[in-house]
Design a protein around this motif. Structure first.
Motif, PDB file in Angstrom:
ATOM      1  N   ARG A 178      -0.562   0.722  -4.652  1.00 30.47           N
ATOM      2  CA  ARG A 178      -1.576   0.926  -3.623  1.00 30.47           C
ATOM      3  C   ARG A 178      -2.962   0.525  -4.136  1.00 30.47           C
ATOM      4  O   ARG A 178      -3.704  -0.190  -3.455  1.00 30.47           O
ATOM      5  CB  ARG A 178      -1.580   2.386  -3.153  1.00 30.47           C
ATOM      6  CG  ARG A 178      -2.554   2.641  -2.006  1.00 30.47           C
ATOM      7  CD  ARG A 178      -2.422   4.060  -1.463  1.00 30.47           C
ATOM      8  NE  ARG A 178      -3.408   4.311  -0.407  1.00 30.47           N
ATOM      9  CZ  ARG A 178      -3.239   3.999   0.873  1.00 30.47           C
ATOM     10  NH1 ARG A 178      -2.114   3.418   1.266  1.00 30.47           N
ATOM     11  NH2 ARG A 178      -4.181   4.258   1.760  1.00 30.47           N
ATOM     12  N   SER A 207      -4.857   0.870   5.430  1.00 26.61           N
ATOM     13  CA  SER A 207      -3.840  -0.131   5.121  1.00 26.61           C
ATOM     14  C   SER A 207      -3.703  -1.179   6.213  1.00 26.61           C
ATOM     15  O   SER A 207      -3.524  -2.370   5.930  1.00 26.61           O
ATOM     16  CB  SER A 207      -2.483   0.550   4.901  1.00 26.61           C
ATOM     17  OG  SER A 207      -2.539   1.459   3.827  1.00 26.61           O
ATOM     18  N   GLU A 210       9.512   2.225  -0.999  1.00 25.09           N
ATOM     19  CA  GLU A 210       8.911   2.252   0.330  1.00 25.09           C
ATOM     20  C   GLU A 210       9.124   3.617   0.978  1.00 25.09           C
ATOM     21  O   GLU A 210      10.093   4.316   0.662  1.00 25.09           O
ATOM     22  CB  GLU A 210       9.555   1.168   1.208  1.00 25.09           C
ATOM     23  CG  GLU A 210       9.433  -0.245   0.654  1.00 25.09           C
ATOM     24  CD  GLU A 210      10.304  -1.223   1.428  1.00 25.09           C
ATOM     25  OE1 GLU A 210      10.086  -1.371   2.652  1.00 25.09           O
ATOM     26  OE2 GLU A 210      11.202  -1.822   0.813  1.00 25.09           O
ATOM     27  N   PRO A 211       8.236   3.995   1.892  1.00 21.75           N
ATOM     28  CA  PRO A 211       8.478   5.240   2.637  1.00 21.75           C
ATOM     29  C   PRO A 211       9.718   5.099   3.508  1.00 21.75           C
ATOM     30  O   PRO A 211      10.055   4.005   3.962  1.00 21.75           O
ATOM     31  CB  PRO A 211       7.211   5.397   3.482  1.00 21.75           C
ATOM     32  CG  PRO A 211       6.616   4.032   3.564  1.00 21.75           C
ATOM     33  CD  PRO A 211       6.979   3.342   2.286  1.00 21.75           C
ATOM     34  N   ALA A 251       9.445   3.357   6.828  1.00 15.36           N
ATOM     35  CA  ALA A 251       8.927   1.992   6.877  1.00 15.36           C
ATOM     36  C   ALA A 251       9.916   1.097   7.620  1.00 15.36           C
ATOM     37  O   ALA A 251      11.127   1.203   7.417  1.00 15.36           O
ATOM     38  CB  ALA A 251       8.693   1.455   5.475  1.00 15.36           C
ATOM     39  N   THR A 270       0.824  -1.202   0.000  1.00 14.70           N
ATOM     40  CA  THR A 270       0.000   0.000   0.000  1.00 14.70           C
ATOM     41  C   THR A 270       0.861   1.256   0.000  1.00 14.70           C
ATOM     42  O   THR A 270       0.337   2.371   0.039  1.00 14.70           O
ATOM     43  CB  THR A 270      -0.927   0.017   1.235  1.00 14.70           C
ATOM     44  OG1 THR A 270      -0.141  -0.171   2.424  1.00 14.70           O
ATOM     45  CG2 THR A 270      -1.979  -1.076   1.137  1.00 14.70           C
ATOM     46  N   ASP A 282       2.818   2.431   2.327  1.00 14.04           N
ATOM     47  CA  ASP A 282       2.995   3.108   3.608  1.00 14.04           C
ATOM     48  C   ASP A 282       3.608   2.138   4.610  1.00 14.04           C
ATOM     49  O   ASP A 282       3.946   1.000   4.264  1.00 14.04           O
ATOM     50  CB  ASP A 282       1.665   3.675   4.109  1.00 14.04           C
ATOM     51  CG  ASP A 282       0.554   2.638   4.123  1.00 14.04           C
ATOM     52  OD1 ASP A 282       0.841   1.453   4.387  1.00 14.04           O
ATOM     53  OD2 ASP A 282      -0.613   2.994   3.862  1.00 14.04           O
ATOM     54  N   PRO A 297       4.389  -2.053   3.505  1.00 14.29           N
ATOM     55  CA  PRO A 297       5.371  -1.389   2.638  1.00 14.29           C
ATOM     56  C   PRO A 297       5.776  -2.192   1.409  1.00 14.29           C
ATOM     57  O   PRO A 297       6.184  -1.628   0.398  1.00 14.29           O
ATOM     58  CB  PRO A 297       6.561  -1.158   3.567  1.00 14.29           C
ATOM     59  CG  PRO A 297       6.430  -2.210   4.625  1.00 14.29           C
ATOM     60  CD  PRO A 297       4.953  -2.386   4.826  1.00 14.29           C
TER      61      PRO A 297
END
Length: 539
Positions: A241, A259, A297-298, A301, A160, A162, A166
């Protein structure tokens, strides 16, 4: 007296184990391998805790179980659960699959061997350690081979975008497996300081992505990416996502928007349902061939594997500066273009004829620009430009197929080689080599996908790699010239693993280092041998 006999018996047993090459001891305990005549095998060894239950959709955890009895390492590896478009039974494998399989030559004159660690391909959707054979490598008897299983498809790459989901679990599996190999391979007779990581297709791209971690240099001496690298357009997914929530809807999670709720729901569903949902993301056959794959990925994460676009990572210089070889075949695009030529058994019609009416619908799926930032109008314009560039005013047909295949080759494989070499030679501090293979197999992927033998496709996806890791029934016999090439490839891998001083060679040809070079240098392999070529621009 009884105690003395027991101690003596135990000592004799331990001595027997110590001298038995089929018994290997690692931190988890002893394991039993198999004698295969000219090599030993130790298969299905777990390197991570089973990624099931609460560990599904989580970063892999190192395997911690202690074996009381001797672990049976004689069972061939099962593939990770997958929806495989290339087999009659589409749903295959098991969820508990995070294992490595090791193959050691039987040479009583030496104690240790350089190591080839293979990351399997399969578009991040299928494949595994059991798919490609190791007979060619074992026949040469100079390399210890390790094949890695990792999660694929939605179980390995659903995201997703986030911190809750991730993604990139399959890539994290690979990384843990490489760490396991580094820590344990000496127990099997491998040289921990002499490891070369090799991958083909998605495995080649994975190898490149692993190399983009700075500490990869602590895990391997060199890397080889064949027909796949991190800059190919099908590697980094942008619409993950949407796909993740659609996956949840398909398996009965409803129209979720959170999520964490989605992740909890997906953990409660049978793995078979999650993996079978892949067919809902295909527009036909196996198009697109990689509906799930690596994502960005953020940065916050947990256990993030990739937070920057690969090109930006290379530009930063913060990657492993080890020798890297990147390759493609002259007609790699036959991998999915060939299916356009399969005749409908009822109508005799081919998809390439239908493509004239569906080009704007299908092209973004074939060539992986659907999930880009382009609008629909911009994608249509790009599709029109591509058609004009490669076909001009001609129609899609069998007569224009070679230009369609060339389009697929350029966009999906070849252009990424140029881009990655250019970045590595500008921002890297270690050798970067490029190779192109142009020696068509009699029977390869294109013949299988098109279900035709009346056409010439050239050297397509896998024609080179299958001379290192054999493909079994697809190519039960290889030609004498391919035998020579097979041995030469394997010798080259040995040289890379050993890291001897001097430039690596392929037979009589010296690979030319592109680092800091003003020209693009590529080694071309044909039926007649090899030649070094230089270009001011990519040919």
């Amino acid at each position: 007296m009884y105690l003395l006999k027991w101690v003596i018996g135990l000592a004799l047993l331990c001595t027997a184990y110590a001298s038995d090459p089929l018994i290997v001891e690692i931190a988890n305990g002893k394991l039993l391998g198999k004698d295969n005549g000219h090599y030993y095998s130790y298969e299905s060894i777990p390197y991570a805790e089973p990624p099931i239950g609460e560990l599904r959709f989580e970063a892999p955890q190192p395997y911690s179980n202690q074996w009381i009895d001797i672990f049976d390492a004689t069972n061939p590896p099962a593939v990770c659960m997958q929806w495989n478009q290339f087999t009659a039974e589409k749903l295959q494998g098991v969820e508990d699959c995070l294992t490595v399989s090791i193959y050691k030559p039987k040479d009583h004159n030496r104690d240790s061997f350089p190591v080839v660690a293979q990351i399997p391909g399969g578009g991040f959707m299928s494949g595994g350690a059991a798919v490609n054979g190791h007979e060619f490598l074992m026949r040469e008897g100079n390399l210890l081979v390790v094949k890695i299983n990792y999660r694929v498809g939605p179980l390995g790459f659903a995201s997703t975008g986030d911190i809750d989901l991730p993604g990139n679990y399959g890539l994290k599996d690979q990384r843990l497996a490489l760490q396991w190999i580094k820590q344990n391979i000496e127990n099997f007779g491998g040289m921990p300081e002499n490891i070369v990581v090799v991958g083909h297709s998605a495995g080649g791209a994975s190898t490149h992505l692993q190399l983009l971690h700075e500490d990869f240099s602590q895990l391997a001496r060199a890397a080889v990416s064949m027909s796949g690298n991190a800059l190919n357009p099908w590697i980094i997914h942008r619409d993950h996502r949407r796909k993740a929530f659609e996956l949840g809807r398909i398996v009965g999670c409803g129209q979720l928007k959170d999520s964490a709720e989605l992740k909890n729901c997906l953990k409660s569903k049978p793995a078979r349902e999650i993996v079978s949902a892949v067919q809902s993301f295909l527009i036909f056959a196996y198009v697109p061939f990689a509906p799930f794959g690596p994502v960005l990925e953020p940065e916050d994460a947990p256990d993030a594997f990739l937070t920057q676009d690969p090109a930006e990572v290379i530009k930063s210089g913060k990657f492993a500066h080890v020798p890297w070889t990147v390759t493609h075949t002259s007609e790699d695009g036959g991998f999915n273009a060939a299916q356009l030529l399969e005749r409908n058994q009822t109508t005799g019609q081919t998809l390439i004829d239908i493509l004239n009416d569906r080009w704007f619908d299908w092209a973004p799926y074939f060539l992986f620009y659907l999930d880009s930032k382009r609008t629909v109008d911009e994608m249509d314009e790009f599709s029109s430009e591509l058609r004009q560039q490669y076909l001009g005013d001609r129609r899609f047909s069998e007569e224009s197929y070679w230009d369609v295949q060339r389009m697929f080759t350029d966009i999906l494989f070849k252009n990424g080689v140029k881009a990655s070499v250019e970045l590595h030679r500008k921002y890297g501090q270690s050798p970067v080599y490029s190779m192109v293979y142009n020696n068509p197999a009699v029977n390869g992927v294109a013949q299988v996908l098109s279900n035709r033998t009346d056409l010439f496709f050239g050297a397509v996806h896998g024609d080179d790699f299958f001379l290192i890791f054999d493909i079994g029934a697809l190519r039960p016999v290889i030609r004498p010239d391919e035998e020579v090439i097979s041995k030469t490839y394997i010798k080259m891998l040995e040289d890379f693993a050993l890291g001897d001083n001097g430039s690596p060679t392929f037979g009589q040809c010296i690979l030319q280092n592109n680092a800091n070079s003003e020209q693009y240098q590529v080694l071309r392999i044909t039926q007649n041998g090899c030649t070094n070529e230089q270009y001011d621009q990519f040919p």
